[in-house]
Structure formats: structure tokens, C-alpha cells
Design an enzyme around this catalytic site. Structure first.
Site, PDB file in Angstrom:
ATOM      1  N   SER A 159     -12.899  -4.351   6.975  1.00  0.00           N
ATOM      2  CA  SER A 159     -11.607  -3.915   6.311  1.00  0.00           C
ATOM      3  C   SER A 159     -10.392  -4.497   7.350  1.00  0.00           C
ATOM      4  CB  SER A 159     -11.694  -2.131   6.610  1.00  0.00           C
ATOM      5  OG  SER A 159     -10.523  -1.625   5.716  1.00  0.00           O
ATOM      6  N   ASP A 324     -17.684  -1.328  -3.225  1.00  0.00           N
ATOM      7  CA  ASP A 324     -16.614  -1.093  -2.591  1.00  0.00           C
ATOM      8  C   ASP A 324     -15.611  -1.428  -3.659  1.00  0.00           C
ATOM      9  OD1 ASP A 324     -14.306  -1.210  -1.270  1.00  0.00           O
ATOM     10  OD2 ASP A 324     -15.139  -2.825   0.586  1.00  0.00           O
ATOM     11  N   HIS A 357     -16.713   1.330   0.362  1.00  0.00           N
ATOM     12  CA  HIS A 357     -15.998   0.543   1.110  1.00  0.00           C
ATOM     13  C   HIS A 357     -16.762   1.017   2.672  1.00  0.00           C
ATOM     14  CE1 HIS A 357     -12.736  -1.759   3.227  1.00  0.00           C
ATOM     15  NE2 HIS A 357     -12.443  -0.588   3.970  1.00  0.00           N
TER      16      HIS A 357
END
Lengths: 381, 381
Positions: A159, A324, A357
């Protein structure tokens, strides 16, 4: 009997955070200057003689320098990426020297909004400079100097952590041999920014925020932080995994016709919000979401990501996860395309995973095998 | 010169809301009883002699009885579905008699949380009963009685409005000939409920909420309502349409490194939040999102939607939109499958549209042609 981390094979065991103090002023991208600052970090494994085996692990929104192992005074406080890092694990500490660092502006020990501002003697609060991914990378480079690491074998993260790894290849191409860019994106979309903005507005409009100087009032904008975290959590999970884990399950088995918790998903979100508001600093949340918004390496190159990545010298592993929707696989593929355009060495894996995610934090055999394989091929000679 | 609605071909022109008073007690699904209540409604077109041409239009979260035309004292206040309803429009008022009604619990004139509670003389506030889609349908059926409409030619609506149309076919199969169920779902997912819950928590934890009795304190929980509306707006728009309309466009052309509006999407969301908080009632927002959560006609049939829809007699038009991620096409297809399972008469259209959930409010030629064609085939003889 609960299992103890030391008994787990592959744990780095008890770890101790250290603090590095820096008194050479750091100029932020915004123009603001921090005269002196501390960075809290942890290391696992041993730096080899050639100093060629160091791997920097960058954290995302709510994590810290505590990446693996546990703290002796709190054995339940296991590092946030412990399933990836340790002896025999994908990032093998028998081979690599791993560095985790709490970023500037954070709330886990490095200098941030809750630290005393030398100019006033009170916490910085809203006067802490707005930080960017580039600024974090500069501070991390100084930590590398401090540790005697001229060049990282790899910089990796998921991320926002993956964005830092990507920025390293642009800011310091000569100091990073490999970048592992996981569940990331080359920039936020309008929808990504929108979610961040709602979270920020929840915090900023909380009457306990006091313009960011709540420390002096002995309060915290917990209401805002709770809502911010709840919003965030929705974007970290896939629709499918929410349906599987919670569905429409009711707390009491039937409708009670009110606004207390009815559905299990409500209970989960409230719990996550409450927990987060208990330990996280609101100003840090604002700063980190803003750093996400601002990240856009192509911006300095007329929006051309190809040009932004032209000078990179690193090899790349880019990983995305099928479910995601925060940073969907197509966003990772945009990075891959720019790298291929530049004839960089790039491996791309799109992992079939259901957790959204958050998949980058999960113990997924395929995903971990990809990371393990990539890292094992890095020549430390 | 700005164009005036009266000059627009196809407008029903100036319309006047009316109020129907009911003093037969209504028992809610929760068991609560409302002894008396008002419903505010509008009508367009003329009820024919056979009383066979009435169409009920049900509203979604923030809309009202004001579906088409404009109010003489405020010509800019054009009905929320004016592009669908009027002489010569898809729902042709030359042919149909159209009824729009503000639902119970609303804040546009029908009895709701801001209405005086006869028991106390003060606004109901948090003491207004929790309403369900079933309760709304019962109240609408009583309005139909009041208007002398035994059977609707059609009941139609988008989103939560479509759920009411679906519920009509279950609650009063003999009183509805056609149901137009647009951009709807047979029930909310965990993710849908999660978004509602965050919005509610933003409102409920606003210090100005006062446990729902803010009217007496002369304040409104505007901070919470703003955040709630911002969250909602993100789910109404597709990622793509946000990217097209706003992208990463900056208000001032470059980064200013702060928390004021930087990106156009932030400006848009703040504006929408501010506007909404100015006119909408927070308790109504709570009630309507809860009605959405609770809607699940299959629940009374062991979760079997096929059985829930078995007794329906209506013909169905089900419409979904490709970019709608709030109630994605697959959710509409679940309704269609249950209808087909029961050998009901069903037409399904999946419209290719970019605007997300809000597409049902847009002036889309293909979509409007489908609605027009379906309605034109209804035999009023």
C-alpha cells in the site's frame, strides 16, 4: 495455554526499538524545515560485512517500525508483517538484515505532531509540517546513513509502503537494488482521495480537534477518528470477504428496530473504530492520508509516469490482489507498464485473493511464495 | 435570461403539494403504533374514470413527494425525476395519473421525527418509530384509499424507491399491476450496511445530536450530516465518473501542503455535504438508512427470495446500470431470477452507463426508452 511468540518457529523473537537522533535540518517538499528529529526503528538479522544485505520495510497508514517479532514487555504485540519476516520466512532474517522505521509525522515514537515543538515547548499539533512520501524517503535515507547502509538490497512495502519503495527508485536510484511494490498505485484516484477527505473531515470537524491543538486541551478527537477508521476499514476489505465473514448476520438473531448494533458488521466496525481511536493520533492520520493524496511521481514529469521512472536502476517485484478495489490490479499494471516501457527488470504477480486490499497482510501461500522466490534470487555477493 | 421550467416542453408545470391526514392508527412492523399522521403528496395528470391509470412513484433516501414540475413560489425547485415524468415523457402524464408521496419519517412535510409528538407536544425526535419499507407501503396504500385508487397501474422507483415497488408486489399483490424496480437490490450486503453504519455513527456521535432530541436544543448535528452525505455521495458515483469529472484536478493548480481544499473532488464533496446538512433532518437520515438495512423480503421465508415473490401478480420491469457498485447489476439479476423462478412476467434491462448508482436519475436515452416502452404497453382499458 496460549502459544508464545518465542515458541513459534520463524519468529525473530523479542525485539527492542531504538531511536536515532538527527540534528541536520531536513527541508520538506513543502519548504518547511525540521531542524532536528528522532526516528524510531527496529532491526532484525545481522548486517553482513559487505553491508549488502539490508532490506528496508516501509509501513502504510496505521503501522509502525514494529514489523516483526514481539516486545519483551508485551509479548502479544507482534509486528505487523511478522508472517513475512523472520528466520526461514519469505524475507529471511538468516540472510537479510531488516530495518523497520516509524515515519516522520507518525505517532509511534518518531518525531510527529504529538512531539514537543522546540519553538514553543508544546506539542507541534497542527504546526507539524505536511509530509510527503518524498520527505519520508529522505528521512529513511538518513537513517540508512546512520546505520552505515550505502545501498539497500531491497526496499519493500504494501500500500503506502509500496509507494515509498517506488519513490526510493526515483529519489535514490543508486541506493536501492530491488523494490518490492505490493498492493500499491502510482497515484490516488478521485475516489481514493474522496475517502481520505471524508475521513479527514470527520476528524477536523470533531469539536475535540481544536484546530489540531487538542493535546493542550487534554482531549482527543476520538469521535472523528472512530468514523475515519470505520471508513478506512470498508475500503480495506472486499465486498465478498465482508459478505463471507459477516453477511447480514444479526447480533441478537432478529431485528430490534433501533440504532444499537443490529448486524455483526456494525459491531465489527465499531470495535475497530474504538480500538484505533484509543491508540492512534488524529494529526498523524491527517498527515498520512494527505501524503497518500499527494503521491504522484509523474506530476513532476508532466504527468508522464514513463519519464518519472526512467532513471530507476532497481529490479522490481510488483504484486497486486484480485479483490483489492482500493488499489485494484489495473493500478499495479500501470506501474508495470511504465517500468516495461523503460526496459526495467520487472516481475509482476497478480494474486487471486479474496480479502481485498488487506490481502497484502495475509498469510497467503501463493503470495508469500512469490515474495520468497524474488528475494531468494537477490545476489548478496 | 435563464430558461423557466414552464417554457420547457414536457414539464407538468407548477404543482402544489397537498396533505392527507389519517387518524386510523398505523401499526409498524416494530410493533410501534402511530395514532395519526399526515402524508404530503403531489399528483400530475388526471385520474381516468376507470381509475386505472394511477402510477405511484416512490422516493429514495433524500428525495420527496416533489417528483416533477416546479413549485410556483420557487421555480428552481424542479422535481427530482422531472426528466422521466411529464407530458410526452417516459412516464407520460397525458396518459397516466402520477402520485408522489413523502414517506413517513421524512422531513419534507409528512409526519416524521421533527413533527410534534402528541404525547409531549415536542418534536418526536428519537421517539419516532423505526420505519421499514413494509410500513411505508402500508401508509402508501392508505393514501391510495384516500385518493380512490383501488389498484395502481404501476408502482415505480429507483434504489430504495425500487425496493418499495418490489414490496408492493408482496404486500398488496392485488393492488399493483406493474412494478418498475430500478437500480435496486433484494437486500443490502454487509458492505452496504457498513456504509450506512458509518454515516449513522457520524451523526449519532455529533455532540449536537443530543440523543436525537436536538430540536429542543436549537441545534442540528450538521457536522455528522455533512460527513454522512459525503460518504453517501462516494457510493452514488462510480470510480470512473469521479475520475472523468474530477480526476486529480487541483483547485489552485498546485499543492499548497495543507488541509484546506486541494483537489476539486474535495470541494465537490464538501459542497454536497454542506448543502445537504442545510435542509435534511438527521433523524430522518437515520430512519431511512435503517429501513434500507432492514429491507429483506426473503427474511420471512427462511431467506428464500423465490418464496417471498411467489404470490406476486404484477408484471415487472427490472433495470440496472453497469457502473452501479452500490447495487450492482448482479443484485438486480437476483431479483429477476426469483421472478423467473415463479414464472412471473419480467423484463430486464442492464443499461450501459458511467454515472454509477446515480445513473437512475440521469437523462439517458437508452434507459428512458426502456421505461417509456414498458409503460406504453400497459393497457389501461
Amino acid at each position: 495455554m496460549t502459544s508464545h511468540p518465542t515458541h513459534e518457529p520463524g519468529s525473530v523473537g523479542a525485539v527492542t526499538p531504538r531511536t536515532a537522533h538527527f540534528d541536520r535540518p531536513l527541508t520538506f517538499r513543502s519548504g518547511a524545515v525540521l531542524d532536528a528529529y528522532d526516528l524510531v526503528y527496529e532491526t532484525y538479522g545481522t548486517l553482513n560485512e559487505r553491508r549488502s544485505n539490508a532490506v528496508l520495510v516501509c509501513h502504510a497508514l496505521n503501522a509502525s517500525h514494529h514489523v516483526a517479532g514481539y516486545h519483551a514487555d508485551n509479548p502479544k504485540n507482534v509486528g505487523w508483517w511478522d508472517n513475512v519476516i523472520g528466520p526461514g520466512k519469505p524475507l529471511d532474517t538468516n540472510r537479510f538484515f531488516v530495518v523497520g522505521v516509524n515515519n516522520l509525522g507518525g505517532c509511534h515514537g518518531s518525531t510527529g505532531p504529538s512531539s514537543p515543538n522546540p519553538a514553543t515547548g508544546k506539542p507541534y499539533g497542527a504546526d507539524f509540517p505536511v509530509v510527503t512520501v518524498e520527505d519520508w524517503v529522505e528521512a529513511q535515507a538518513r537513517l540508512a546513513d546512520h546505520l552505515g547502509i550505502e545501498r539497500f538490497a531491497a526496499v519493500m512495502g504494501g500500500s503506502l509502503g509500496g509507494m515509498q519503495a517506488l519513490q526510493w527508485t526515483i529519489s535514490h536510484p543508486g541506493r536501492i537494488r530491488h523494490a518490492l511494490v505490493i498492493a500499491a498505485a502510482p497515484k490516488l484516484t478521485a475516489q481514493n482521495i474522496a475517502f481520505n477527505e471524508v475521513a479527514r473531515q470527520a476528524i477536523i470537524t470533531d469539536p475535540d480537534f481544536h484546530g489540531g491543538h487538542y493535546y493542550e486541551h487534554g482531549v482527543k478527537p476520538k469521535r472523528g477518528l472512530r468514523v475515519a477508521r470505520m471508513i478506512g476499514h470498508i475500503t480495506y476489505l472486499s465486498d465478498d470477504v465482508m459478505a463471507t465473514r459477516f453477511g447480514r448476520a444479526l447480533r441478537s438473531g432478529d431485528y430490534n428496530f433501533g440504532f444499537d448494533v443490529e448486524f455483526e458488521i456494525e459491531s465489527y466496525l465499531r470495535y475497530q473504530g474504538e480500538k484505533f481511536a484509543g491508540y492512534f493520533d488524529a494529526n498523524t492520520y491527517l498527515l498520512i492520508t494527505r501524503a497518500l493524496d499527494y503521491f504522484d511521481p509523474a506530476k513532476d514529469f508532466d504527468g508522464d509516469l514513463n519519464r518519472a521512472l526512467a532513471t530507476a536502476e532497481a529490479g522490481f517485484l510488483v504484486v497486486s490482489f484480485s479483490s483489492d478495489w482500493r488499489f485494484a490490479p489495473e493500478r499495479s499494471r500501470a506501474i508495470v507498464e511504465a517500468l516495461l516501457h523503460n526496459d526495467h527488470d520487472v516481475t509482476y504477480a497478480e494474486i487471486s485473493a479474496s480479502a481485498g486490499h488487506d490481502s497484502f497482510l495475509m498469510d497467503d501461500a501463493h503470495y508469500h511464495a512469490v515474495v520468497r522466490a524474488y528475494l531468494s534470487k537477490i545476489d548478496l555477493g
